[in-house]
Design a protein around this motif. Sequence first.
Motif, PDB file in Angstrom:
ATOM      1  N   UNK A  72      43.200  30.755  50.698  1.00  0.00           N
ATOM      2  CA  UNK A  72      43.612  32.041  50.141  1.00  0.00           C
ATOM      3  C   UNK A  72      42.463  33.025  50.007  1.00  0.00           C
ATOM      4  N   UNK A  73      41.228  32.555  50.135  1.00  0.00           N
ATOM      5  CA  UNK A  73      40.091  33.477  50.076  1.00  0.00           C
ATOM      6  C   UNK A  73      39.869  34.187  51.404  1.00  0.00           C
ATOM      7  N   UNK A  74      40.634  33.823  52.431  1.00  0.00           N
ATOM      8  CA  UNK A  74      40.496  34.427  53.760  1.00  0.00           C
ATOM      9  C   UNK A  74      41.744  35.256  54.066  1.00  0.00           C
ATOM     10  N   UNK A  75      41.585  36.563  54.079  1.00  0.00           N
ATOM     11  CA  UNK A  75      42.729  37.459  54.248  1.00  0.00           C
ATOM     12  C   UNK A  75      43.447  37.212  55.557  1.00  0.00           C
ATOM     13  N   UNK A  76      42.710  36.893  56.605  1.00  0.00           N
ATOM     14  CA  UNK A  76      43.353  36.660  57.903  1.00  0.00           C
ATOM     15  C   UNK A  76      44.312  35.479  57.828  1.00  0.00           C
ATOM     16  N   UNK A  77      43.945  34.455  57.083  1.00  0.00           N
ATOM     17  CA  UNK A  77      44.817  33.293  56.960  1.00  0.00           C
ATOM     18  C   UNK A  77      46.049  33.622  56.127  1.00  0.00           C
ATOM     19  N   UNK A  78      45.890  34.441  55.112  1.00  0.00           N
ATOM     20  CA  UNK A  78      47.056  34.886  54.350  1.00  0.00           C
ATOM     21  C   UNK A  78      47.932  35.807  55.196  1.00  0.00           C
ATOM     22  N   UNK A 113      28.477  30.341  44.183  1.00  0.00           N
ATOM     23  CA  UNK A 113      29.521  29.881  43.264  1.00  0.00           C
ATOM     24  C   UNK A 113      30.327  31.055  42.736  1.00  0.00           C
ATOM     25  N   UNK A 114      29.657  32.093  42.295  1.00  0.00           N
ATOM     26  CA  UNK A 114      30.353  33.277  41.794  1.00  0.00           C
ATOM     27  C   UNK A 114      31.292  33.844  42.859  1.00  0.00           C
ATOM     28  N   UNK A 115      30.788  33.989  44.058  1.00  0.00           N
ATOM     29  CA  UNK A 115      31.611  34.590  45.109  1.00  0.00           C
ATOM     30  C   UNK A 115      32.806  33.704  45.455  1.00  0.00           C
ATOM     31  N   UNK A 116      32.595  32.389  45.494  1.00  0.00           N
ATOM     32  CA  UNK A 116      33.708  31.491  45.805  1.00  0.00           C
ATOM     33  C   UNK A 116      34.790  31.569  44.738  1.00  0.00           C
ATOM     34  N   UNK A 117      34.397  31.564  43.468  1.00  0.00           N
ATOM     35  CA  UNK A 117      35.370  31.619  42.372  1.00  0.00           C
ATOM     36  C   UNK A 117      36.142  32.939  42.394  1.00  0.00           C
ATOM     37  N   UNK A 118      35.445  34.042  42.553  1.00  0.00           N
ATOM     38  CA  UNK A 118      36.121  35.347  42.592  1.00  0.00           C
ATOM     39  C   UNK A 118      37.007  35.456  43.825  1.00  0.00           C
ATOM     40  N   UNK A 120      38.531  33.084  45.599  1.00  0.00           N
ATOM     41  CA  UNK A 120      39.738  32.255  45.529  1.00  0.00           C
ATOM     42  C   UNK A 120      40.620  32.670  44.360  1.00  0.00           C
ATOM     43  N   UNK A 121      40.045  32.730  43.161  1.00  0.00           N
ATOM     44  CA  UNK A 121      40.857  32.874  41.952  1.00  0.00           C
ATOM     45  C   UNK A 121      41.350  34.291  41.702  1.00  0.00           C
ATOM     46  N   UNK A 122      40.622  35.286  42.188  1.00  0.00           N
ATOM     47  CA  UNK A 122      41.058  36.674  41.980  1.00  0.00           C
ATOM     48  C   UNK A 122      41.570  37.294  43.276  1.00  0.00           C
ATOM     49  N   UNK A 123      40.695  37.384  44.283  1.00  0.00           N
ATOM     50  CA  UNK A 123      41.151  37.977  45.544  1.00  0.00           C
ATOM     51  C   UNK A 123      42.266  37.157  46.179  1.00  0.00           C
ATOM     52  N   UNK A 127      45.519  39.163  47.189  1.00  0.00           N
ATOM     53  CA  UNK A 127      45.923  39.230  48.594  1.00  0.00           C
ATOM     54  C   UNK A 127      47.232  38.486  48.852  1.00  0.00           C
ATOM     55  N   UNK A 128      47.450  37.353  48.176  1.00  0.00           N
ATOM     56  CA  UNK A 128      48.725  36.650  48.319  1.00  0.00           C
ATOM     57  C   UNK A 128      49.878  37.572  47.949  1.00  0.00           C
ATOM     58  N   UNK A 129      49.743  38.254  46.832  1.00  0.00           N
ATOM     59  CA  UNK A 129      50.829  39.135  46.379  1.00  0.00           C
ATOM     60  C   UNK A 129      50.952  40.378  47.260  1.00  0.00           C
ATOM     61  N   UNK A 130      49.836  40.980  47.607  1.00  0.00           N
ATOM     62  CA  UNK A 130      49.906  42.198  48.411  1.00  0.00           C
ATOM     63  C   UNK A 130      50.487  41.937  49.806  1.00  0.00           C
ATOM     64  N   UNK A 131      50.331  40.717  50.292  1.00  0.00           N
ATOM     65  CA  UNK A 131      50.835  40.414  51.629  1.00  0.00           C
ATOM     66  C   UNK A 131      52.263  39.879  51.625  1.00  0.00           C
ATOM     67  N   UNK A 132      52.658  39.199  50.553  1.00  0.00           N
ATOM     68  CA  UNK A 132      53.986  38.591  50.535  1.00  0.00           C
ATOM     69  C   UNK A 132      55.038  39.390  49.772  1.00  0.00           C
ATOM     70  N   UNK A 133      54.635  40.087  48.735  1.00  0.00           N
ATOM     71  CA  UNK A 133      55.626  40.765  47.891  1.00  0.00           C
ATOM     72  C   UNK A 133      56.319  41.928  48.599  1.00  0.00           C
ATOM     73  N   UNK A 134      55.650  42.738  49.428  1.00  0.00           N
ATOM     74  CA  UNK A 134      56.394  43.805  50.118  1.00  0.00           C
ATOM     75  C   UNK A 134      57.578  43.282  50.923  1.00  0.00           C
ATOM     76  N   UNK A 135      57.441  42.106  51.518  1.00  0.00           N
ATOM     77  CA  UNK A 135      58.567  41.525  52.240  1.00  0.00           C
ATOM     78  C   UNK A 135      59.710  41.164  51.312  1.00  0.00           C
TER      79      UNK A 135
END
Length: 287
Positions: A72-78, A113-118, A120-123, A127-135
């Motif tokens: 989920x931290x990779x926008x292309x995969x989402x 560590x900071x970048x990985x946590x942010x 995955x846990x925030x972006x 991104x999950x919501x921004x990509x799936x909710x419009x549908x």
Amino acid sequence: MARHPATTAGGLAVITGAASGIGLAAAAQFARLGMRVLLVDVDEARLAAAADQVAAAAPEGRDAVDTFVADVSRRAELGRLATHVGTLPGGADVVMANAGIQPGSRLFGGEDTWRAVIDVNLWGVIDTCRMLVPGMIAGGKPGLVIVTGSKQGITTPPGDPAYNVAKAGVKAFAEALEHELRSTTEGRVSARLLIPGFVFTPLTARGRVEKPAGAWTPEETIAFMMERLEAGDFYILCPDGETTRELDRRRIAWAAGDVIDNRPPLSRWHPDHAEAFKASLADLAGS
């Protein structure tokens, strides 16, 4: 209380972080309701094992369960996930943005560590919501978005600042998402913020193999979530074996009071205010 209309039999639930813990328990529960379930996780082997477990709970067995490997931290995969969901009959009815990590962090610790946590846990949530909710909105059906937050994003206790920052952002995002949805879909699609208590999962085990007495299981947490979904709660604030709803309420109120009363930040742990906080809990047994 009525079952949420988005969770009807035959609908599709898409769950990130579904290979273990809360995500896996949620997937099994939605499957029991007769929903089709798409399990999303970064670990392919654990995902396959989780799919077998969820299939055992589904009335239609393995035919009701599918998997998708994505970080989920990779926008292309989402983006690939969103494209895949768009090809499925009816699209998504429930989206649960649940994937998270908690490796531990220090304020001036490693940047990676900071970048990985942010990421995955925030972006990952955003991104999950921004990509799936419009549908979901375009589908015109009742829809439900569940975002997994944390009490650490509300009371922000010292000790794991990267996680706290990410989960505080998740809370703000979920609130903004629900406002947007109720303003633009007339409540047809809605959002909820799941705020777990102490839950024994691979994320929290930290080497332990037996569940601590005070922890809830993921299944107990999801059972509570389903109850509060039926009640219409936005903030699904979960108790556990150690913490009551009233204790959570007072901790959250004290944290807000730091701003209102201009106390030092995190005053629960400040030498000039810690005793006052403890005194405020004097009538709560076991607090």
